[in-house]
Motif scaffolding. Structure first.
Motif, mmCIF file in Angstrom:
data_model
loop_
_atom_site.group_PDB
_atom_site.id
_atom_site.type_symbol
_atom_site.label_atom_id
_atom_site.label_comp_id
_atom_site.label_asym_id
_atom_site.label_seq_id
_atom_site.Cartn_x
_atom_site.Cartn_y
_atom_site.Cartn_z
ATOM 1 N N GLY A 131 -6.029 11.401 -28.934
ATOM 2 C CA GLY A 131 -5.266 12.640 -27.987
ATOM 3 C C GLY A 131 -3.481 12.899 -27.426
ATOM 4 O O GLY A 131 -3.821 13.923 -27.411
ATOM 5 N N GLU A 132 -2.733 11.776 -27.550
ATOM 6 C CA GLU A 132 -1.956 11.995 -28.127
ATOM 7 C C GLU A 132 -1.312 13.077 -28.732
ATOM 8 O O GLU A 132 -0.013 13.673 -28.543
ATOM 9 N N ARG A 133 -1.400 13.496 -29.616
ATOM 10 C CA ARG A 133 -0.954 13.869 -31.183
ATOM 11 C C ARG A 133 -1.726 15.429 -30.480
ATOM 12 O O ARG A 133 -0.787 16.631 -30.158
ATOM 13 N N VAL A 134 -2.803 14.999 -29.708
ATOM 14 C CA VAL A 134 -3.437 16.562 -29.977
ATOM 15 C C VAL A 134 -2.499 16.912 -28.220
ATOM 16 O O VAL A 134 -2.744 18.324 -28.240
ATOM 17 N N ASN A 135 -2.773 16.452 -27.457
ATOM 18 C CA ASN A 135 -2.191 17.278 -25.903
ATOM 19 C C ASN A 135 -0.870 18.354 -26.478
ATOM 20 O O ASN A 135 -0.005 18.713 -25.598
ATOM 21 N N ARG A 136 0.391 17.584 -28.077
ATOM 22 C CA ARG A 136 1.788 18.604 -27.866
ATOM 23 C C ARG A 136 0.769 19.673 -28.460
ATOM 24 O O ARG A 136 1.811 20.349 -28.311
ATOM 25 N N HIS A 137 -0.624 19.626 -28.667
ATOM 26 C CA HIS A 137 -0.950 20.694 -29.783
ATOM 27 C C HIS A 137 -1.066 21.892 -28.123
ATOM 28 O O HIS A 137 -0.868 23.087 -29.003
ATOM 29 N N ALA A 138 -1.305 20.735 -27.364
ATOM 30 C CA ALA A 138 -2.575 21.771 -26.244
ATOM 31 C C ALA A 138 -1.185 22.386 -25.739
ATOM 32 O O ALA A 138 -1.615 23.600 -25.512
ATOM 33 N N ALA A 139 -0.421 21.978 -25.707
ATOM 34 C CA ALA A 139 0.937 22.689 -24.780
ATOM 35 C C ALA A 139 1.472 23.420 -25.279
ATOM 36 O O ALA A 139 1.388 24.909 -24.986
ATOM 37 N N SER A 140 1.769 23.857 -26.775
ATOM 38 C CA SER A 140 1.680 24.308 -27.646
ATOM 39 C C SER A 140 0.840 26.225 -27.962
ATOM 40 O O SER A 140 1.403 27.015 -27.704
ATOM 41 N N LEU A 141 -0.049 25.399 -27.974
ATOM 42 C CA LEU A 141 -1.290 26.953 -27.706
ATOM 43 C C LEU A 141 -0.902 27.503 -26.458
ATOM 44 O O LEU A 141 -0.712 29.085 -26.620
#
Length: 282
Positions: A131-141
């Motif tokens: 979750g931590e890794r993907v949350n960063r990408h979700a914000a960028s998306l």
């Protein structure tokens, strides 16, 4: 934090715990060769390389399908389940479908769909322990969509897959990485066959006829751990992939895709979507 958020977090934590309890220690195993055109640039880097945790890139799968006719709206916008799946194989397949949904909305210009997809990606990744890794990408998306930066949007989706893959490597779980890629490919095939079924072009259809891809996934599914195979209809998915491989294999008698072959491929793709999602589909 509201009550619904607390329940969602509790559900994700319970699923992660159940997954850890369910996961046996397995020996490392070799995998069939990934079709080279489906390897992302990051896989060629020395620190990652191609290993048992490497799976076909969903970004590369969609690059193969660029230039197809428009995807019909009823296929482009997919209804997604409200609840997280209860087993790991379904969780991984749905994660792959979600990533593919991201590429489809870019292709169709449905950028208002970015937020729910980004939120779902975070939810599924949390259940996988990434979750931590993907949350960063979700914000960028979300930022990419707001800026209309479609190139970086697709790059961030590819990075999302890579980060989940690396997290699964730390958990010694290559099966999940391969099932994510399979889910992405099935969703891409669903969109591509729907587009070609609606507006057929033999030249455009050629890009879909890649029998080495379903052949690769048939071999991958044959090597899944026994417990995972029992929890889902893996054999049903394998049989449909074998049928798709045969339907994609052109012959001297039929050297070009035809409307009839596309219609048959479309029918099998629809069945594959339903089987892969355990009966849940739009």
């Amino acid at each position: 934090m509201n009550k619904l958020s607390m329940l969602t977090l509790a559900g994700a934590a319970s699923l992660t715990y159940a997954w850890a309890q369910e996961k046996p220690v397995v020996e490392e195993k070799s995998q069939p060769a990934i079709p080279e055109r489906l390897l992302d640039e990051s896989h060629m880097k020395e620190e990652l390389g191609v290993n048992e945790f490497t799976a076909p890139s969903i970004k590369k799968i969609f690059e193969d399908l660029e230039g197809l006719p428009p995807i019909p709206e009823e296929t482009a916008i997919r209804k997604r389940p409200d609840k997280l799946p209860v087993d790991r194989s379904s969780l991984a397949l749905e994660m792959g479908f979600l990533m593919a949904d991201g590429f489809i909305i870019v292709q169709c210009g449905k950028m208002n769909e970015v937020r729910p997809i980004a939120l779902d990606l975070s939810r599924y990744a949390k259940a996988m322990g990434a979750g931590e890794r993907v949350n960063r990408h979700a914000a960028s998306l979300l930022k990419n969509a707001e800026d209309g930066d479609l190139t970086n949007f697709k790059n961030n989706l590819a990075l999302t897959q890579n980060d989940v893959e690396q997290e699964l490597a730390s958990l010694r779980d290559p099966d999940m990485a391969h099932l994510i890629a399979l889910g992405g490919w099935i969703r891409a095939l669903d969109a591509a066959t729907a587009a070609l079924d609606k507006k057929f072009s033999p030249d455009q259809a050629k890009v879909v006829f890649q029998p080495d891809v379903p052949e690769y996934f048939v071999e991958i599914l044959g090597g899944l751990e026994p417990e995972m195979q029992q929890r889902r209809d893996i054999q049903g998915i394998r049989k449909l992939l074998e049928r798709i491989q045969a339907q994609m294999t052109l012959s001297p008698e039929t050297p070009e895709p035809t409307e009839e072959t596309i219609k048959k491929l479309r029918e099998t793709a629809v069945s594959l979507v339903k089987t892969a999602l355990g009966g849940f589909s739009a």
